[in-house]
Design a protein around this motif. Structure first.
Motif: not given
Length: 156
Positions: A53, A110, A112
């Motif tokens: 992340q 955040r 991915s």
């Protein structure tokens, strides 16, 4: 009615606080300064891929999340008890809300991503982390575009 309006406004602010611009972390997005400039290209094979992340930077320095959470927590704490107990509950609610709001904003920011270890055709290895908006797998041939801090991976 006024008591309902403030929490709704604070929640709206918290929602907007999670809108960090994560597009630059994609291998398919170029910054304006990269347009119409020469980029170096190298070729290689992906050796390993693992999901990670990226913690995007908050454009407000977590002020909206923390401030909005403090406001909501203070309002909720002010609903408890009376006198000195109410004041303590308001302060505790504001502090707890600030911590919760900051954590919520961090989670919302955040992205991915994939950490890709790539063996270049010249035998050297490089690690590139970019947004997981494409599927990459070990053994896949790729192009490495750019250099240093401005490198992205694209299918070959």
């Amino acid at each position: 009615m006024k008591r309902l309006l403030l929490p709704v406004a604070a929640l709206s602010i918290l929602t907007l606080a999670g809108c960090a611009n994560t597009a630059p972390y994609s291998g398919d997005v170029y910054r304006g300064s990269q347009a119409q400039t020469g980029q170096s290209v190298a070729y290689g094979t992906i050796v390993a891929v693992r999901p990670v992340q990226i913690q995007a930077d908050s454009r407000t320095g977590n002020l909206l999340g923390g401030g909005g959470g403090a406001a909501i927590g203070g309002i909720l704490g002010n609903q408890v008890g009376g006198g000195t107990g109410r004041q303590l509950a308001t302060v505790a609610g504001a502090l707890g809300g600030a911590v919760a709001g900051t954590a919520a904003e961090d989670r919302a920011n955040r992205v991915s991503a994939l950490e890709m270890e790539i063996r270049r055709d010249d035998g050297t290895d490089v690690i590139v982390v970019q947004r997981a908006d494409r599927q990459f797998q070990a053994g896949q041939r790729v192009r490495l575009i750019g250099s240093g801090a401005n490198m992205s991976v694209a299918p070959y």
